[in-house]
Design a protein around this motif. Sequence first.
Motif, PDB file in Angstrom:
ATOM      1  N   MET A  38    -103.346 -93.057 -77.121  1.00 14.03           N
ATOM      2  CA  MET A  38    -102.450 -92.610 -76.048  1.00 14.03           C
ATOM      3  C   MET A  38    -101.219 -93.484 -75.899  1.00 14.03           C
ATOM      4  O   MET A  38    -101.223 -94.664 -76.227  1.00 14.03           O
ATOM      5  N   ASN A  39    -100.150 -92.870 -75.408  1.00 14.18           N
ATOM      6  CA  ASN A  39     -99.007 -93.639 -74.947  1.00 14.18           C
ATOM      7  C   ASN A  39     -99.342 -94.135 -73.549  1.00 14.18           C
ATOM      8  O   ASN A  39     -99.993 -93.428 -72.780  1.00 14.18           O
ATOM      9  N   VAL A  40     -98.914 -95.330 -73.227  1.00 14.02           N
ATOM     10  CA  VAL A  40     -99.265 -95.934 -71.948  1.00 14.02           C
ATOM     11  C   VAL A  40     -98.122 -95.766 -70.949  1.00 14.02           C
ATOM     12  O   VAL A  40     -97.037 -96.294 -71.171  1.00 14.02           O
ATOM     13  N   PRO A  41     -98.361 -95.026 -69.860  1.00 13.89           N
ATOM     14  CA  PRO A  41     -97.326 -94.924 -68.832  1.00 13.89           C
ATOM     15  C   PRO A  41     -97.055 -96.306 -68.215  1.00 13.89           C
ATOM     16  O   PRO A  41     -97.967 -97.126 -68.127  1.00 13.89           O
ATOM     17  N   SER A  68     -95.429 -98.278 -77.965  1.00 11.44           N
ATOM     18  CA  SER A  68     -96.017 -97.499 -79.049  1.00 11.44           C
ATOM     19  C   SER A  68     -97.466 -97.231 -78.640  1.00 11.44           C
ATOM     20  O   SER A  68     -97.998 -97.968 -77.802  1.00 11.44           O
ATOM     21  N   PRO A  69     -98.131 -96.208 -79.198  1.00 14.70           N
ATOM     22  CA  PRO A  69     -99.475 -95.879 -78.716  1.00 14.70           C
ATOM     23  C   PRO A  69    -100.506 -97.003 -78.856  1.00 14.70           C
ATOM     24  O   PRO A  69    -100.380 -97.871 -79.728  1.00 14.70           O
ATOM     25  N   VAL A  70    -101.504 -96.935 -78.003  1.00 13.00           N
ATOM     26  CA  VAL A  70    -102.658 -97.833 -78.088  1.00 13.00           C
ATOM     27  C   VAL A  70    -103.892 -96.976 -78.358  1.00 13.00           C
ATOM     28  O   VAL A  70    -103.888 -95.770 -78.095  1.00 13.00           O
ATOM     29  N   PHE A  71    -104.935 -97.597 -78.887  1.00  8.33           N
ATOM     30  CA  PHE A  71    -106.207 -96.906 -79.068  1.00  8.33           C
ATOM     31  C   PHE A  71    -107.191 -97.516 -78.067  1.00  8.33           C
ATOM     32  O   PHE A  71    -107.625 -98.658 -78.234  1.00  8.33           O
ATOM     33  N   ALA A  72    -107.479 -96.761 -77.006  1.00  9.66           N
ATOM     34  CA  ALA A  72    -108.302 -97.267 -75.904  1.00  9.66           C
ATOM     35  C   ALA A  72    -109.734 -96.803 -76.075  1.00  9.66           C
ATOM     36  O   ALA A  72    -109.987 -95.679 -76.528  1.00  9.66           O
ATOM     37  N   MET A  73    -110.692 -97.659 -75.730  1.00  8.72           N
ATOM     38  CA  MET A  73    -112.103 -97.266 -75.869  1.00  8.72           C
ATOM     39  C   MET A  73    -112.997 -97.976 -74.871  1.00  8.72           C
ATOM     40  O   MET A  73    -112.615 -99.003 -74.301  1.00  8.72           O
ATOM     41  N   VAL A  74    -114.168 -97.397 -74.662  1.00 11.40           N
ATOM     42  CA  VAL A  74    -115.208 -98.042 -73.865  1.00 11.40           C
ATOM     43  C   VAL A  74    -116.401 -98.257 -74.795  1.00 11.40           C
ATOM     44  O   VAL A  74    -116.824 -97.334 -75.493  1.00 11.40           O
TER      45      VAL A  74
END
Length: 147
Positions: A38-41, A68-74
């Motif tokens: 996602m792009n981070v607001p 630039s986009p990040v790859f976020a996860m849990v």
Amino acid sequence: VEKTFVMVKPDGVQRGLIGEVLRRFEQKGLKVVAAKLMNVPKSLAEQHYAEHRERPFFGELVSFITSSPVFAMVLEGESAISVARTLMGKTNPAESAPGTIRGDFGLTIGMNIVHGSDSPESAAREIGLWFSEGTVAYDKAVDVWLA
Ligand code: GTP
Ligand code: MG
């Protein structure tokens, strides 16, 4: 069992390290229970880094994470928060040990590849912030071999 919020930062995504970073957490036995590119607001970036609001590098931090986009996860597992931090290595890649993600791939403190929650309180706050849609609960046959 703990959950922790982890993200591959813009430098990691740009360098093609999403898979490499995720592989290390998966191989350690942590379970992916949520993930998205996602792009981070800007508002999310400012909330995420709220504890650093007064630091001189706050502006840099927000502009970098939104660049630039990040790859976020849990990730979920026994002591997931500290285990993820151990795999990441020290904040400053110049001091992080070889074998850790930052030690193997990072060079500067600003671009240190990865973020991971630093406490149960941070993890709960960050998971709520980044994954308000929730996470996915499921069983893996291998769980029995990790307990
Ligand atoms: P995160 O997992 O990203 O939160 O790293 P951390 O918990 O190891 O470090 P901390 O929370 O103290 O700092 C958050 C982030 O700010 C770090 O990951 C760095 O990328 C960045 N940072 C910390 N100190 C500096 C600094 O002196 N200059 C710059 N440019 N960035 C910094
Ligand atoms: Mg931190």
